[in-house]
Enzyme design. Structure first.
Site, PDB file in Angstrom:
ATOM      1  N   SER A 100      -7.848   4.942   9.064  1.00  0.00           N
ATOM      2  CA  SER A 100      -8.237   4.747   7.235  1.00  0.00           C
ATOM      3  C   SER A 100      -7.639   3.606   6.595  1.00  0.00           C
ATOM      4  O   SER A 100      -8.054   2.716   6.103  1.00  0.00           O
ATOM      5  CB  SER A 100      -8.334   5.783   6.492  1.00  0.00           C
TER       6      SER A 100
ATOM      7  N   ARG B 274     -14.782  13.418   6.114  1.00  0.00           N
ATOM      8  CA  ARG B 274     -12.514  13.963   6.955  1.00  0.00           C
ATOM      9  C   ARG B 274     -12.862  14.751   5.195  1.00  0.00           C
ATOM     10  O   ARG B 274     -12.509  15.849   5.186  1.00  0.00           O
ATOM     11  CB  ARG B 274     -12.085  13.180   6.157  1.00  0.00           C
TER      12      ARG B 274
ATOM     13  N   ASP C 283     -14.906   3.345   7.255  1.00  0.00           N
ATOM     14  CA  ASP C 283     -13.646   4.205   6.339  1.00  0.00           C
ATOM     15  C   ASP C 283     -14.775   5.065   4.988  1.00  0.00           C
ATOM     16  O   ASP C 283     -14.349   6.229   4.758  1.00  0.00           O
ATOM     17  CB  ASP C 283     -13.328   3.976   5.688  1.00  0.00           C
TER      18      ASP C 283
ATOM     19  N   HIS D  26       1.368  -0.668  -0.216  1.00  0.00           N
ATOM     20  CA  HIS D  26       0.257  -0.131  -0.009  1.00  0.00           C
ATOM     21  C   HIS D  26       0.610   1.537  -0.127  1.00  0.00           C
ATOM     22  O   HIS D  26       2.314   1.255   0.666  1.00  0.00           O
ATOM     23  CB  HIS D  26      -0.768  -0.006   1.467  1.00  0.00           C
TER      24      HIS D  26
HETATM   25  N1  URA Z   1      -5.542   6.927   1.761  1.00  0.00           N
HETATM   26  C1  URA Z   1      -6.993   6.401   2.951  1.00  0.00           C
HETATM   27  O1  URA Z   1      -7.521   5.563   2.027  1.00  0.00           O
HETATM   28  N2  URA Z   1      -7.472   7.277   4.004  1.00  0.00           N
HETATM   29  C2  URA Z   1      -6.421   8.416   4.284  1.00  0.00           C
HETATM   30  O2  URA Z   1      -7.458   8.817   5.272  1.00  0.00           O
HETATM   31  C3  URA Z   1      -5.320   8.646   3.662  1.00  0.00           C
HETATM   32  C4  URA Z   1      -4.744   8.517   2.781  1.00  0.00           C
END
Ligand code: URA
Length: 434
Positions: free
Chosen positions: A183, A168, A161, A82
């Site tokens: 997240s 957010r 999320d 990731h």
């Molecule tokens: N990528 C995500 O999935 N969440 C975040 O808060 C920032 C980057």
């Protein structure tokens, strides 16, 4: 406890209990807590932070708000990778088929572009016909058959999320380490892999602007993953200028295919030399980084990595012809050049600004559901520190029309400088595993 009391607790800098956090997440996903109250809590978290335990509990509550994928029917150690986001970051597109070619099963779920950063799923969709949504069974059987599948996150994966991220985004609470860590890690935990290699970016083209914040983010994400029983590895990478030369969806896929054919830009290779070996070690296919990189080089030189990429495209109903004929990608109708306005050295001063150029061209989203133009983007002809002479072509813009090309050119010129003195090269890549 009423939700107002939970907001008060965090507003006053107190610690939330596991129960507070579970009530918050389940209540919000069930539609029982309104956005305005959740916004207040998010801002209290943004201002007062969360400790490791609260961040872990928040992550697990979000992960468990939807399905947790069971990948046990795929044999071997499942490794996920990731990136916390960047400009021109095509690392996943290259690293995943290479690792898969070396026997690491890649059951990969990726996201779309966010803000000024690009997203692997948008990039992949520039391959005509390719589907990024497979059923759970199709996803697992594709990994069992060819070793590699790359799809978008399903709607049942960490739905908390999805809701929180959207809120957010519009309440100025994105740039907060506990919220970013929970997240990302909630989605990674729900995606079912055994090991995660994190690419944590920092610089003007990343969400973490300085190296110290990126180390803090890495530390908490490693801690969360370990508590959840995962093997965690993190690589800190510099994102003060775009990675490689292409920025924009189809252009980045072409650059990734070129890399899989063995033609890779030096800065992209530098990142690969660290990330891929970490994936191989996590997947039990190499003992050392040297061995991991040697295997990766063999996978590329033998054509195996490219074959796996081709097989993935075919399995996901895309046109594998793109590998040998780049004109099959969506083509931007207009190309224009940007020239150096003086002699000197190129210095990228605002990497996010270069990412914004792609949005100006229509290649990134301004609103959540917007369709994007996968053909547009930038091709940087020089990198930070390169010497240029007045009149040299420093950038090629791929655009839908001349108005947008001009706007992107303006933004690009605001994001760079040509200096008399060569800028300090601050490329810095290192692992942070323990
Ligand atoms: N990528 C995500 O999935 N969440 C975040 O808060 C920032 C980057």
């Amino acid at each position: 406890m009423s939700f107002i009391n939970i907001i008060e607790k965090k507003r006053d800098g107190k610690k939330l209990s596991r129960e507070d956090i579970r009530d918050f997440i389940t209540g919000y996903v069930a539609g029982e807590i309104p956005d305005y109250q959740v916004s207040a809590l998010l801002m209290a978290i943004y201002l007062n932070g969360c400790d490791d335990e609260e961040t872990f509990e928040l992550t697990m509550a979000m992960a468990e708000s939807g399905d947790i994928l069971d990948l046990s029917s795929i044999s071997g150690i499942k490794v996920d990778k990731h990136s916390t986001g960047g400009v021109g970051d095509k690392v996943t597109l290259i690293a995943a088929p290479v690792a898969a070619a070396c026997g690491v099963p890649m059951a990969k779920m990726s996201g779309r572009g966010l803000g000024f950063t690009g997203g692997t799923i948008d990039k992949l969709e520039s391959i005509p016909g390719l589907s990024v949504s497979l059923s759970r069974d199709e996803f697992i059987s594709q990994v069992n058959d060819i070793g590699y599948a790359l799809i978008g996150q399903t709607k049942d994966l960490a739905p908390a999320d999805k809701l929180l991220y959207a809120l957010r985004d519009v309440t100025a609470t994105v740039g907060c380490i506990p919220l970013i860590a929970s997240s990302i890690m909630s989605k990674k935990i729900a995606a079912g892999s055994n090991a995660i290699v994190l690419e944590i970016t920092h610089g003007t083209g990343a969400f973490m602007r300085d190296e110290e914040s990126s180390r803090d983010l890495a530390r908490i994400m490693i801690e969360i993953g370990k508590r959840a029983g995962l093997d965690m590895r993190a690589v800190i990478t510099d994102m003060n200028e775009p990675l490689g030369h292409a920025i924009g969806n189809s252009l980045e896929v072409v650059e990734a295919i070129e890399a899989l054919k063995g033609r890779i830009d030096p800065d992209v290779e530098e990142v690969m030399r660290v990330i891929i070996p970490e994936m191989m070690i996590a997947g039990g296919k190499a003992e050392t980084r040297e061995e991991g990189w040697r295997l990766a080089e063999e996978a590329v030189s033998s054509g195996k990595a490219l074959d796996i990429f081709r097989a993935m495209i075919k399995a996901q109903h895309g046109d594998p012809g793109v590998i040998d004929d780049y004109t099959l990608f969506p083509q931007a109708p207009l190309r224009s050049e940007v020239c150096a306005q003086r002699d000197g050295y190129l210095s990228v001063t605002d990497c996010a600004g270069i990412g914004e150029c792609v949005k100006i061209l229509g290649g990134g989203r301004v609103t959540k559901e917007q369709d994007i133009d996968l053909s547009v983007g930038l091709d940087m002809k020089v990198k930070s520190g390169d010497k240029v002479s007045k009149g040299d072509c420093i950038l090629e813009i791929y655009a839908g029309d001349s108005g947008r090309a001009k706007d992107a050119e303006r933004k690009f010129l605001e994001s760079i400088e040509i200096t008399d003195v060569r800028p300090v090269q601050n490329t810095l890549i290192y692992t942070l595993n323990d």
